[in-house]
Design a protein around this motif. Sequence first.
Motif, PDB file in Angstrom:
ATOM      1  N   SER A 234       0.897  -1.423  -0.182  1.00 19.15           N
ATOM      2  CA  SER A 234      -0.046   0.150   0.037  1.00 19.15           C
ATOM      3  C   SER A 234       0.778   1.057  -0.026  1.00 19.15           C
ATOM      4  CB  SER A 234      -1.014   0.027   1.216  1.00 19.15           C
ATOM      5  OG  SER A 234      -1.531  -1.197   1.307  1.00 19.15           O
ATOM      6  N   LEU A 235       2.072   1.082   0.846  1.00 19.45           N
ATOM      7  CA  LEU A 235       2.807   2.366   0.714  1.00 19.45           C
ATOM      8  C   LEU A 235       3.806   2.476  -0.553  1.00 19.45           C
ATOM      9  CD1 LEU A 235       3.719   4.124   2.981  1.00 19.45           C
ATOM     10  CD2 LEU A 235       5.560   2.749   3.587  1.00 19.45           C
ATOM     11  N   ARG A 236       3.803   1.360  -1.288  1.00 17.14           N
ATOM     12  CA  ARG A 236       4.797   1.622  -2.514  1.00 17.14           C
ATOM     13  C   ARG A 236       4.425   2.783  -3.500  1.00 17.14           C
ATOM     14  NH1 ARG A 236       5.105  -3.125  -3.962  1.00 17.14           N
ATOM     15  NH2 ARG A 236       7.244  -3.765  -2.934  1.00 17.14           N
ATOM     16  N   PRO A 237       3.028   2.832  -3.858  1.00 17.27           N
ATOM     17  CA  PRO A 237       2.664   4.154  -4.689  1.00 17.27           C
ATOM     18  C   PRO A 237       3.071   5.374  -4.079  1.00 17.27           C
ATOM     19  CG  PRO A 237       1.010   2.619  -4.507  1.00 17.27           C
ATOM     20  CD  PRO A 237       1.945   2.080  -3.571  1.00 17.27           C
ATOM     21  N   HIS A 238       2.829   5.675  -2.791  1.00 17.99           N
ATOM     22  CA  HIS A 238       3.201   6.744  -2.229  1.00 17.99           C
ATOM     23  C   HIS A 238       4.728   7.167  -1.860  1.00 17.99           C
ATOM     24  CE1 HIS A 238      -1.114   6.893  -0.996  1.00 17.99           C
ATOM     25  NE2 HIS A 238      -0.931   5.759  -0.397  1.00 17.99           N
ATOM     26  N   LEU A 239       5.421   5.977  -1.956  1.00 19.25           N
ATOM     27  CA  LEU A 239       7.000   6.117  -1.574  1.00 19.25           C
ATOM     28  C   LEU A 239       7.439   6.426  -3.005  1.00 19.25           C
ATOM     29  CD1 LEU A 239       8.200   3.318   0.404  1.00 19.25           C
ATOM     30  CD2 LEU A 239       8.673   5.680   0.820  1.00 19.25           C
ATOM     31  N   LEU A 240       6.948   5.846  -4.217  1.00 16.56           N
ATOM     32  CA  LEU A 240       7.414   6.474  -5.520  1.00 16.56           C
ATOM     33  C   LEU A 240       7.260   7.707  -5.834  1.00 16.56           C
ATOM     34  CD1 LEU A 240       8.677   4.755  -8.006  1.00 16.56           C
ATOM     35  CD2 LEU A 240       6.194   4.567  -8.780  1.00 16.56           C
ATOM     36  N   GLN A 241       6.138   8.336  -5.347  1.00 19.66           N
ATOM     37  CA  GLN A 241       6.016   9.744  -5.578  1.00 19.66           C
ATOM     38  C   GLN A 241       6.857  10.794  -4.675  1.00 19.66           C
ATOM     39  OE1 GLN A 241       2.158  10.585  -4.607  1.00 19.66           O
ATOM     40  NE2 GLN A 241       1.162   9.276  -6.074  1.00 19.66           N
ATOM     41  N   GLN A 242       7.344  10.297  -3.579  1.00 18.03           N
ATOM     42  CA  GLN A 242       8.107  11.055  -2.755  1.00 18.03           C
ATOM     43  C   GLN A 242       9.835  10.514  -2.873  1.00 18.03           C
ATOM     44  OE1 GLN A 242       6.772  13.490  -1.415  1.00 18.03           O
ATOM     45  NE2 GLN A 242       5.069  12.863  -2.042  1.00 18.03           N
ATOM     46  N   SER A 243      10.090   9.313  -3.268  1.00 17.86           N
ATOM     47  CA  SER A 243      11.339   8.657  -3.027  1.00 17.86           C
ATOM     48  C   SER A 243      12.461   9.505  -3.597  1.00 17.86           C
ATOM     49  CB  SER A 243      11.374   7.224  -3.470  1.00 17.86           C
ATOM     50  OG  SER A 243      11.046   7.391  -4.904  1.00 17.86           O
ATOM     51  N   VAL A 244      12.252  10.138  -4.625  1.00 15.03           N
ATOM     52  CA  VAL A 244      13.409  10.958  -5.540  1.00 15.03           C
ATOM     53  C   VAL A 244      13.856  11.948  -4.390  1.00 15.03           C
ATOM     54  CG1 VAL A 244      14.133  12.528  -7.287  1.00 15.03           C
ATOM     55  CG2 VAL A 244      12.661  10.183  -7.894  1.00 15.03           C
ATOM     56  N   GLU A 245      12.921  12.813  -3.942  1.00 11.31           N
ATOM     57  CA  GLU A 245      13.371  13.964  -2.902  1.00 11.31           C
ATOM     58  C   GLU A 245      13.946  13.298  -1.832  1.00 11.31           C
ATOM     59  OE1 GLU A 245      10.559  16.944  -2.630  1.00 11.31           O
ATOM     60  OE2 GLU A 245      10.350  17.502  -4.785  1.00 11.31           O
ATOM     61  N   TYR A 246      13.486  12.327  -1.465  1.00 10.75           N
ATOM     62  CA  TYR A 246      13.669  11.936   0.064  1.00 10.75           C
ATOM     63  C   TYR A 246      15.146  11.213  -0.037  1.00 10.75           C
ATOM     64  CZ  TYR A 246      13.889   8.578   3.879  1.00 10.75           C
ATOM     65  OH  TYR A 246      14.186   7.971   4.928  1.00 10.75           O
ATOM     66  N   GLU A 247      15.410  10.474  -1.121  1.00 10.83           N
ATOM     67  CA  GLU A 247      16.726   9.892  -1.190  1.00 10.83           C
ATOM     68  C   GLU A 247      17.791  10.885  -1.695  1.00 10.83           C
ATOM     69  OE1 GLU A 247      17.518   6.561  -3.442  1.00 10.83           O
ATOM     70  OE2 GLU A 247      15.502   5.416  -3.470  1.00 10.83           O
ATOM     71  N   ARG A 248      17.424  12.187  -2.316  1.00 18.04           N
ATOM     72  CA  ARG A 248      18.449  13.078  -2.409  1.00 18.04           C
ATOM     73  C   ARG A 248      18.536  13.884  -1.238  1.00 18.04           C
ATOM     74  NH1 ARG A 248      16.341  17.187  -6.660  1.00 18.04           N
ATOM     75  NH2 ARG A 248      16.395  15.146  -8.082  1.00 18.04           N
ATOM     76  N   LYS A 249      17.862  13.819  -0.368  1.00 16.48           N
ATOM     77  CA  LYS A 249      17.852  14.643   0.797  1.00 16.48           C
ATOM     78  C   LYS A 249      18.735  13.879   1.705  1.00 16.48           C
ATOM     79  CE  LYS A 249      15.344  16.435   4.922  1.00 16.48           C
ATOM     80  NZ  LYS A 249      14.096  16.272   5.433  1.00 16.48           N
ATOM     81  N   LYS A 250      18.415  12.590   1.835  1.00 13.61           N
ATOM     82  CA  LYS A 250      19.335  11.755   2.767  1.00 13.61           C
ATOM     83  C   LYS A 250      20.537  11.596   2.553  1.00 13.61           C
ATOM     84  CE  LYS A 250      16.268  10.539   5.876  1.00 13.61           C
ATOM     85  NZ  LYS A 250      16.342  11.266   7.299  1.00 13.61           N
ATOM     86  N   PHE A 251      20.816  11.537   1.157  1.00 11.85           N
ATOM     87  CA  PHE A 251      22.334  11.401   0.418  1.00 11.85           C
ATOM     88  C   PHE A 251      23.009  12.746   0.853  1.00 11.85           C
ATOM     89  CE2 PHE A 251      25.719  11.344  -2.537  1.00 11.85           C
ATOM     90  CZ  PHE A 251      26.235  10.087  -2.406  1.00 11.85           C
ATOM     91  N   GLN A 252      22.442  13.838   0.558  1.00 11.16           N
ATOM     92  CA  GLN A 252      22.809  15.262   0.963  1.00 11.16           C
ATOM     93  C   GLN A 252      23.401  15.291   2.556  1.00 11.16           C
ATOM     94  OE1 GLN A 252      23.806  17.788  -1.263  1.00 11.16           O
ATOM     95  NE2 GLN A 252      24.734  18.406   0.696  1.00 11.16           N
ATOM     96  N   GLU A 253      22.341  14.828   3.307  1.00  9.33           N
ATOM     97  CA  GLU A 253      22.719  14.712   4.648  1.00  9.33           C
ATOM     98  C   GLU A 253      23.916  13.964   5.112  1.00  9.33           C
ATOM     99  OE1 GLU A 253      19.249  13.427   6.868  1.00  9.33           O
ATOM    100  OE2 GLU A 253      18.155  15.325   6.256  1.00  9.33           O
ATOM    101  N   PHE A 254      24.036  12.688   4.526  1.00  7.18           N
ATOM    102  CA  PHE A 254      25.189  11.912   4.419  1.00  7.18           C
ATOM    103  C   PHE A 254      26.539  12.613   3.885  1.00  7.18           C
ATOM    104  CE2 PHE A 254      27.647   8.309   2.497  1.00  7.18           C
ATOM    105  CZ  PHE A 254      28.235   7.728   3.684  1.00  7.18           C
ATOM    106  N   LEU A 255      26.357  13.215   2.967  1.00 12.72           N
ATOM    107  CA  LEU A 255      27.510  13.886   2.154  1.00 12.72           C
ATOM    108  C   LEU A 255      27.897  14.920   2.902  1.00 12.72           C
ATOM    109  CD1 LEU A 255      29.055  13.842  -0.556  1.00 12.72           C
ATOM    110  CD2 LEU A 255      27.405  15.693  -1.285  1.00 12.72           C
ATOM    111  N   GLU A 256      27.066  15.746   3.919  1.00 15.33           N
ATOM    112  CA  GLU A 256      27.387  16.784   4.600  1.00 15.33           C
ATOM    113  C   GLU A 256      28.479  16.146   5.852  1.00 15.33           C
ATOM    114  OE1 GLU A 256      23.904  18.575   5.833  1.00 15.33           O
ATOM    115  OE2 GLU A 256      23.708  19.641   3.942  1.00 15.33           O
TER     116      GLU A 256
END
Length: 508
Positions: A234-256
């Motif tokens: 049930s969560l997959r369609p919602h994650l698909l919509q948000q995952s690009v920004e979410y992964e980019r944000k998390k990777f940016q935090e990791f990069l910092e």
Amino acid sequence: MRRMPKESNESSKEEQIKIDKDGMEVAGDLTEQSEEMIGKRIRRHTPSPHRLTPQSSPPRFVSVEELMETAKGVTNMALAHEIVMNSAFQVKAYEPKEGSLEKRVKEIMHKAFWDCLESQLTGDPPSYTHAVILVGDIKETLLSFLLPGQSRLRGQIEEALDLSLIKQEAENGALDISKVAQFIIDMMGTVCAPCRDEDVKQLREITDIVPLFKSIFAVLDKMKFDMANFAVSSLRPHLLQQSVEYERKKFQEFLEKQPNALDFTKKWLQDTADIVTGIEGEGGAACSPNSAQLPRTVHNHAYLRLLKWDHDAESFPETFLMDQSRFQEMQQELEQLALVATVLLIVYNSAGEAISGLPGLMERLKKTIKILLAEMYTPSFKADDTFAAIGEKLCLELKGCLSQHGFSPFSADRESTLKGQIVAVKSADNPIRKVIDSRIQSYLLGFLESSFHKSAPALPGGLAPISKELEEIAVKLGRLVTFNKLVYSPFYQKILQDILKQGESVDV
């Protein structure tokens, strides 16, 4: 996944997952590895005096708390990525390895618990101390399965499994534990998924209380994972919509936290740019440094290089770490397909028109080769024996086919030559194999470029027998590349801009 009464609220199903983290594991690429693997990957990119790394930003020392928080963020990102990218993703029960100390201790503790329960229930008078605790656990589990709108079922559970009343009945010798167990089974049948109907039905056939409670808990555990996996779907369609920004944000935090976290990505793109622009003189024709398409060309060639990666000798780009196992799988599939296409090309060139167009022959030969190559990546695989067996099997098949259609069989010399050509395919330097491999790479490159030009690439000669499998891999590769570009394009643009010395921002 679950059978719900009409009063259930479908939109809030994903909010109902309540699973003990220690009692499950993630299937797919994160199985038995997520936090441990992420921790290793973070340590891998942390500056160390004992290993050489590409030139990067000055090392920045971080606290253990910062590192753990970063690891948690990356783990969450990896989990979300896996759910989105892996349609077969499931949560499943964790089981210790057979013969392990952990499994032995678990079995001993469980046996001791159930022996104690049986001792209490068979005592004179019987004691229900443990039984009441179990009923309380079952009650909480049943309530966790309910949705906010299922107030009627909630009320029934609260009333029938009122622990204070059950304790009073036990103290006064008036507790009917079988009646309580029957209500629990009835309620499980109401809220379980259809796939659990048979399990619930079998519970009704158990008469002894201790085995019944053991089985109830076993079925409840299965229901927990049914609920978790339904929530994931049930969560997959919602994650698909948000995952690009979410992964980019998390990777940016990791990069910092880890400024050198793109070192291997930079090296991957730099090496590819050197190849494409002809600096190293390998990988095909040189590309003009001033070409407007150069960044995209470099990027597409970089993706192809991941399908030829030496995973033992080279560090994988950080931006693809979560998909490394997928690239390894595609790499192995492509190598097997190249061998299949090479052998078939040799066979058909050798036999000529005698077998050309015979219905079903191509598929039979192809199936034989694939079966014999199935163990190609296992320690027991022996290339000499396998390719010799392929030669024998195919020559036997051709002999029967030629005879069946009225053609003269191969002479001994011709058959020996064909077997020798097939055995020679085992070498990576075999010229026919190299041609087939080059054509596969050209097709995949064309597929990546077709997403920009909006036209599918033509299938090169010699690849028709593997066209279906090749297209499936190309689609899988395209999906990975497209998603990766969406997430990491800002990082790639800056890296390629620095590498290619472009004054303006590049488009990848």
